[in-house]
Design a protein around this motif. Structure first.
Motif, PDB file in Angstrom:
ATOM      1  N   GLN A   1       0.830  -1.216   0.000  1.00  0.00           N
ATOM      2  CA  GLN A   1       0.000   0.000   0.000  1.00  0.00           C
ATOM      3  C   GLN A   1       0.856   1.255   0.000  1.00  0.00           C
ATOM      4  OE1 GLN A   1      -3.213   0.123  -0.354  1.00  0.00           O
ATOM      5  NE2 GLN A   1      -3.491  -2.091  -0.316  1.00  0.00           N
ATOM      6  N   LEU A   2       1.959   1.211   0.723  1.00  0.00           N
ATOM      7  CA  LEU A   2       2.844   2.378   0.767  1.00  0.00           C
ATOM      8  C   LEU A   2       3.465   2.613  -0.621  1.00  0.00           C
ATOM      9  CD1 LEU A   2       3.959   4.541   2.639  1.00  0.00           C
ATOM     10  CD2 LEU A   2       5.793   2.972   3.295  1.00  0.00           C
ATOM     11  N   ALA A   3       3.864   1.543  -1.266  1.00  0.00           N
ATOM     12  CA  ALA A   3       4.432   1.664  -2.611  1.00  0.00           C
ATOM     13  C   ALA A   3       3.393   2.248  -3.576  1.00  0.00           C
ATOM     14  CB  ALA A   3       4.911   0.305  -3.099  1.00  0.00           C
ATOM     15  N   ARG A   4       2.147   1.847  -3.388  1.00  0.00           N
ATOM     16  CA  ARG A   4       1.079   2.392  -4.242  1.00  0.00           C
ATOM     17  C   ARG A   4       0.952   3.897  -4.029  1.00  0.00           C
ATOM     18  NH1 ARG A   4      -3.744   3.846  -3.508  1.00  0.00           N
ATOM     19  NH2 ARG A   4      -3.761   3.143  -1.344  1.00  0.00           N
ATOM     20  N   ARG A   5       0.997   4.328  -2.758  1.00  0.00           N
ATOM     21  CA  ARG A   5       0.890   5.769  -2.474  1.00  0.00           C
ATOM     22  C   ARG A   5       2.105   6.531  -3.027  1.00  0.00           C
ATOM     23  NH1 ARG A   5      -0.249   8.013   3.158  1.00  0.00           N
ATOM     24  NH2 ARG A   5      -0.356   9.863   1.866  1.00  0.00           N
ATOM     25  N   VAL A   6       3.277   5.924  -2.929  1.00  0.00           N
ATOM     26  CA  VAL A   6       4.486   6.569  -3.471  1.00  0.00           C
ATOM     27  C   VAL A   6       4.312   6.804  -4.969  1.00  0.00           C
ATOM     28  CG1 VAL A   6       6.929   6.129  -4.002  1.00  0.00           C
ATOM     29  CG2 VAL A   6       6.076   5.780  -1.667  1.00  0.00           C
TER      30      VAL A   6
END
Ligand code: 5RP
Length: 245
Positions: free
Chosen positions: A54-59
């Motif tokens: 999820q963090l990679a998606r937000r990045v």
């Protein structure tokens, strides 16, 4: 005092099919707390993998700038796989936020951790973070720590047999954790052993933690007491955010 009893019907083993989705959704909500420019500690375990995704998606979608400090090779590899920038305590001795999983959560948001063997680095990241957010599914809620899982201790290999003997005298059965995919004991990312101590439900985890920690050769205890600021609990019906205090 908070009690989990009114939610317990949601956590029966028959409902296990919802668990992965509940973890993913809880991770998605927790990751929303990450801010632009944050130094982010990453715990270990399967639930943290959802947070990493999820963090990679937000990045990618929000052009969010983060620097991640993983607590294990497991999570370092997951972070690299999805292109998250990684760093270390040498560059960033203070973290803005740490995202982690847990094996048990009590009503005061105390935790049992170390199912993945990364407890020492996880505790270091958590204790140097302004915010420590924990992500679990509803099956992890317990009335007392120690009731569903043993308490893991990272121990110096030299001391392991003597510690096993002493721990068993006071707390109950202590098992050297064995590897799967490797014969012999699990070696932590720090080159140490794990002793799993089957205490049963703990009335006073603070006292137990202190007594275990004092034994020479014990490097860290998998009781994380008074550390979590927020716990995101995934249920079949949705995510509940619990805050300390
Ligand atoms: C690793 C841990 C994990 O956070 C804990 O074992 C939970 O793991 P999972 O999310 O796979 O259930 O403490 O040391």
């Amino acid at each position: 005092m908070r009690s989990w009893s009114r939610w317990s019907w949601r956590c029966s083993p028959a409902l296990e099919a919802w668990v992965e989705e509940a973890r993913r959704r809880a991770a998605e909500e927790a990751v929303r707390a990450v801010g632009n420019g944050d130094v982010v500690g990453l715990g270990s375990g399967r639930t943290v993998v959802y947070a990493v995704e999820q963090l990679a998606r937000r990045v990618k979608t929000e052009n969010l700038k983060v620097s991640c400090i993983p607590s294990s090779y497991q999570i370092l590899l997951e972070a690299l796989k999805v292109g998250l920038p990684t760093s270390s305590l040498y560059e960033h001795p203070e973290l803005d936020i740490t995202l982690d999983g847990a094996d048990e959560v009590d009503a005061e948001l105390n935790l049992t951790k170390g199912g993945g063997g990364a407890l020492t680095r996880e505790k270091i990241l958590a204790s140097n973070s302004k915010r420590y957010l924990v992500i679990v599914d509803g099956r992890k809620l317990v009335e007392r720590l120690g009731s569903t899982k043993p308490i893991p201790l990272e121990v110096l290999p030299f001391a392991a047999p003597a510690l096993k003997r002493r721990l068993e005298r006071v707390f109950g059965r202590a098992e050297l954790r064995e590897g799967s995919g490797k014969l012999g004991p699990v070696l932590t990312d720090n080159g140490n052993f794990i002793l799993d101590v089957y205490t049963g439900p703990l009335e006073n985890p603070w006292e137990v933690e202190e007594r275990m920690r004092k034994l020479p050769g014990v490097l860290e205890v998998g009781l994380f007491l008074g550390m979590a600021h927020e716990v995101y609990v995934g249920f079949k019906e949705g995510v509940k955010k619990l805050s300390r205090g």
